[in-house]
Enzyme design. Sequence first.
Site, PDB file in Angstrom:
ATOM      1  N   THR A 166       0.894  -1.161   0.000  1.00 48.27           N
ATOM      2  CA  THR A 166       0.000   0.000   0.000  1.00 48.27           C
ATOM      3  C   THR A 166       0.932   1.211   0.000  1.00 48.27           C
ATOM      4  OG1 THR A 166      -0.099   0.213   2.400  1.00 48.27           O
ATOM      5  CG2 THR A 166      -1.780  -1.189   1.390  1.00 48.27           C
ATOM      6  N   HIS A 167       0.551   2.252  -0.651  1.00 49.77           N
ATOM      7  CA  HIS A 167       1.412   3.446  -0.803  1.00 49.77           C
ATOM      8  C   HIS A 167       2.769   3.085  -1.414  1.00 49.77           C
ATOM      9  CE1 HIS A 167      -1.402   5.469   2.026  1.00 49.77           C
ATOM     10  NE2 HIS A 167      -1.377   4.288   2.628  1.00 49.77           N
ATOM     11  N   SER A 288      17.793  -1.399 -26.977  1.00 51.27           N
ATOM     12  CA  SER A 288      18.101   0.015 -27.197  1.00 51.27           C
ATOM     13  C   SER A 288      19.031   0.123 -28.391  1.00 51.27           C
ATOM     14  CB  SER A 288      18.757   0.589 -25.948  1.00 51.27           C
ATOM     15  OG  SER A 288      19.526   1.725 -26.289  1.00 51.27           O
ATOM     16  N   LYS A 294      20.661  -3.063 -22.805  1.00 52.79           N
ATOM     17  CA  LYS A 294      19.258  -2.813 -22.438  1.00 52.79           C
ATOM     18  C   LYS A 294      18.272  -3.856 -22.953  1.00 52.79           C
ATOM     19  CE  LYS A 294      17.509   0.335 -20.891  1.00 52.79           C
ATOM     20  NZ  LYS A 294      17.187   1.689 -20.628  1.00 52.79           N
ATOM     21  N   GLU A 301       4.871  -0.761 -21.670  1.00 56.83           N
ATOM     22  CA  GLU A 301       4.827   0.706 -21.711  1.00 56.83           C
ATOM     23  C   GLU A 301       3.820   1.216 -22.738  1.00 56.83           C
ATOM     24  OE1 GLU A 301       9.151   2.450 -20.882  1.00 56.83           O
ATOM     25  OE2 GLU A 301       9.166   0.725 -22.192  1.00 56.83           O
ATOM     26  N   GLN A 333     -20.838  12.434 -37.364  1.00 52.13           N
ATOM     27  CA  GLN A 333     -19.938  11.625 -38.187  1.00 52.13           C
ATOM     28  C   GLN A 333     -18.572  11.500 -37.508  1.00 52.13           C
ATOM     29  OE1 GLN A 333     -20.085  12.007 -42.581  1.00 52.13           O
ATOM     30  NE2 GLN A 333     -17.991  12.725 -42.422  1.00 52.13           N
TER      31      GLN A 333
HETATM   32  N1  ARG Z   1     -21.765   9.765 -43.041  1.00 49.10           N
HETATM   33  C1  ARG Z   1     -22.776  10.170 -42.136  1.00 49.10           C
HETATM   34  C2  ARG Z   1     -22.359   9.875 -40.702  1.00 49.10           C
HETATM   35  O1  ARG Z   1     -21.468   9.129 -40.546  1.00 49.10           O
HETATM   36  C3  ARG Z   1     -24.043   9.422 -42.426  1.00 49.10           C
HETATM   37  C4  ARG Z   1     -25.284  10.154 -42.102  1.00 49.10           C
HETATM   38  C5  ARG Z   1     -25.382  11.367 -42.962  1.00 49.10           C
HETATM   39  N2  ARG Z   1     -26.653  11.961 -42.945  1.00 49.10           N
HETATM   40  C6  ARG Z   1     -26.865  13.144 -43.512  1.00 49.10           C
HETATM   41  N3  ARG Z   1     -28.048  13.569 -43.496  1.00 49.10           N
HETATM   42  N4  ARG Z   1     -25.915  13.851 -44.041  1.00 49.10           N
HETATM   43  O2  ARG Z   1     -22.891  10.401 -39.755  1.00 49.10           O
END
Ligand code: ARG
Length: 472
Positions: A166-167, A288, A294, A301, A333
Amino acid sequence: MAEMKKDGGKKPWAGRFTQATAKSVEKFTESISFDKRLSSFDIAGSIAHAKMLSEQGIITKDEGAEILNGLEKIRNEILEKRVGNIEFDKSVEDIHMYVESELIKLYPVSGKKLHTARSRNDQVALDTRLLLKFITTVVTTQITFFQRTLIEIAQININTIMPGYTHMQRAQPVTLAHHLLAYVAMFERDKERYADAIKRTDTLALGACALAGTTLNINRAAVAEELGFERIADNSIDAVSDRDFVIEFISNSSMLMMHLSRMAEELVLWSTKEFSFIEISDAYTTGSSIMPQKKNPDVAELIRGKTGRVYGALVAILTTMKALPLAYNRDMQEDKEPLFDVIDTITNILPVINEMFKNIKFNKELMRKTAAEGFSLATDLAEYLVTKGMPFREAHEVTGNVVRHCIDNSKDLHELTLEEFKRFSELIGKDIYSRLTVEASVKGRKSYGGTGEVKEQIKRLQKKVDKEWTGK
Ligand code: ARG
């Protein structure tokens, strides 16, 4: 119009436009370069939609059959070429319009009927939900495989004693099995969270259309049944506005990454010369370019490091959604690239960490030796006094005084004579010596979930993990 055709073809939505889309806008707004990943889900959605349209008499049976035939062809072509290899023409904008335009090329009359009672707004919500239902199964299966590896390693390390911390200070001896099972329990919660999110992801958005539903006599229940959705979105505005399921997936993945990162951090630490608890096999480390001696734990990581990009995706999507008015906005989108990146990141990490773990050598002698150092049995002495009737607070104080005495005289607890012990409390008898070993300490902690009942813990966790995997 002629000019529009020359400039990347006529858009399906071009009716009210008099000018062609600028090339720069096509490049800026397209999503086909990344949403092509949704192709198989998009086509599955279109197939279910077309079947429903023809069942409902909105299109004829023959038109329905042509559309299905065309969609199968497009799907097979994409499968053959493999979607990642296909350079899509950016002027088609997105995967939804690509599939539709290919269909119209094959069947110019019936093809134009597929988009009846549908919008890209409900289509994209459908596709992403289908993708996440699929990917969640992949991820939880990968987690299960990793849990099984950890349980296997725990099974052969029930008696491997190590210091618990702990710690970052040595606290009490535990077993390596116990420590590894902590991660198994964490991953179990991760799977529970993914499973819980599926309850909400498993909702049909298609049929919401642009936002308000449709005047046409569609059958959403039939589409839900065909696509295997548990329920139908109750509100069409919500159906096209909602990206909670994307956020939940990324949030659950962030939690998973946090767990993986803590584990990675311990692997980095334990493989230092200073700790020397483990040696990661050469195959899972790197060297390395300048220091010939190394051997670096780069895999661990990078797992720790990649946590940052997953958290970044979570903040990105939360921020994108935070001030969006209802219903669909093109901002949405922007959910895809972070989501796909999260999917790639976690599905790449889980198999690698699983393999790496199978190739770790634990330096058991050193772990055992270190566990005994630093007065790690002080609590055992205090609990011994409690069993002799001393109130715990007093026992804590007395033991603290004993430890102080040991520090001043450069001795360990078990090196004190009985007379020395008795100076601190008459309650200490010679049976104390059998209590002051790491083995006795570990064995004695038999409380539920404790380090002394690891065998039972393995059984409990194994049962949970196997249940999901084998269904038994
Ligand atoms: N490519 C658009 C998206 O990924 C699809 C929907 C687009 N709709 C629109 N009315 N422009 O969100």
